[in-house]
Design a protein around this motif. Sequence first.
Motif, short mmCIF file in Angstrom:
data_model
loop_
_atom_site.label_atom_id
_atom_site.label_comp_id
_atom_site.label_asym_id
_atom_site.label_seq_id
_atom_site.Cartn_x
_atom_site.Cartn_y
_atom_site.Cartn_z
N LYS A 1 -1.68 -1.47 11.31
CA LYS A 1 -2.31 -2.15 12.44
C LYS A 1 -3.23 -3.28 11.99
CE LYS A 1 -1.81 1.29 16.04
NZ LYS A 1 -2.45 2.08 17.13
N SER A 2 -3.56 -3.30 10.71
CA SER A 2 -4.36 -4.41 10.18
C SER A 2 -3.47 -5.53 9.63
CB SER A 2 -5.30 -3.91 9.08
OG SER A 2 -4.57 -3.46 7.96
N VAL B 1 -1.23 4.30 9.53
CA VAL B 1 -1.24 3.57 10.79
C VAL B 1 -2.31 2.48 10.77
CG1 VAL B 1 -1.75 3.77 13.27
CG2 VAL B 1 -0.27 5.45 12.15
N LYS B 2 -3.46 2.80 10.22
CA LYS B 2 -4.55 1.83 10.12
C LYS B 2 -4.15 0.64 9.26
CE LYS B 2 -9.44 1.45 8.76
NZ LYS B 2 -10.61 2.20 8.19
N ILE B 3 -3.48 0.91 8.16
CA ILE B 3 -3.01 -0.16 7.26
C ILE B 3 -2.07 -1.10 8.01
CG2 ILE B 3 -1.48 -0.60 5.29
CD1 ILE B 3 -2.79 1.88 3.98
N ASN C 1 -4.44 13.02 8.10
CA ASN C 1 -5.31 11.98 7.54
C ASN C 1 -4.49 10.87 6.88
OD1 ASN C 1 -7.76 13.14 8.31
ND2 ASN C 1 -7.86 14.41 6.47
N THR D 1 3.45 2.67 15.39
CA THR D 1 2.99 1.30 15.13
C THR D 1 3.93 0.22 15.65
OG1 THR D 1 4.07 1.32 12.96
CG2 THR D 1 1.75 2.02 13.06
N LYS E 1 -2.94 8.79 9.62
CA LYS E 1 -3.95 7.90 10.21
C LYS E 1 -4.21 6.70 9.32
CE LYS E 1 -6.47 11.37 12.94
NZ LYS E 1 -7.76 12.10 13.09
N THR E 2 -4.29 6.95 8.00
CA THR E 2 -4.51 5.85 7.07
C THR E 2 -3.34 4.87 7.08
OG1 THR E 2 -5.85 7.26 5.62
CG2 THR E 2 -4.95 5.26 4.66
N LYS F 1 -0.88 -5.24 7.37
CA LYS F 1 -0.49 -5.12 5.96
C LYS F 1 0.88 -4.44 5.80
CE LYS F 1 -5.35 -4.85 4.56
NZ LYS F 1 -6.40 -4.02 3.91
N ASN G 1 0.86 -1.19 0.00
CA ASN G 1 0.00 0.00 0.00
C ASN G 1 0.89 1.24 0.00
OD1 ASN G 1 -2.93 -1.17 0.85
ND2 ASN G 1 -1.30 -2.30 1.90
#
Length: 203
Positions: A101-102, A97-99, A91, A134, A94-95, A104, A58
């Motif tokens: 933490k999932s 970090v979200k990637i 933003n 992370t 945040k995206t 990926k 990503n």
Amino acid sequence: MFYQIFKLLCRIVFGIIFRTKIIGAENVPKKNAFILAANHVSNWDPPFLGTFISRTVNYMGKEELFKNPIMAAICHGLNVFPVKRGTADKNAIKTAVKILKSGKCLGIFPEGTRSKTGKIGKAESGVSLIAAMTKVPIIPAAIVNTEKIFSVDVKFPRLAVVYGEPINFSGSAKDKDAMNDFAQSLMNEIAKLKTIGENALKK
């Protein structure tokens, strides 16, 4: 599906036409989250960096790419999300970090922009910030010769990509000096890998 088809096409183009030398692919984790950080010399770099590893990568992409509906659709299909360059885009952070933490993979070019000389540039601290938030490992990687693709002198140069061993940032997201120092040490490691790739192409 679009990502996998595009990746297959890239393997054919980069692997056969440009005879890419791949070094250290075994260092890339087969599972769990990590950051893939590389130098940046060409628009070819994002697809090239992820072509020869099994993981889906990503990427952040400049927000200007998303203003055209067709290009925006392509970016989404290739797992690219927008970032405002030259600013602390919360933003985008945040995206990212979200990637991670999932579980990926996140691809990052720490310099923040392409090098116009082909040389390794100064890193921004964004990669350190995301790593601090992370606690995931970073795989340094070096890209060699993509800036020469379809150039005046060499139409089809040999390419190389070198993946290094994982490194970790143990500092705090509040310590700017530590983040800056780590980001630059990361680029120093990428520079070493680039030399390895350049030497491999001479053999």
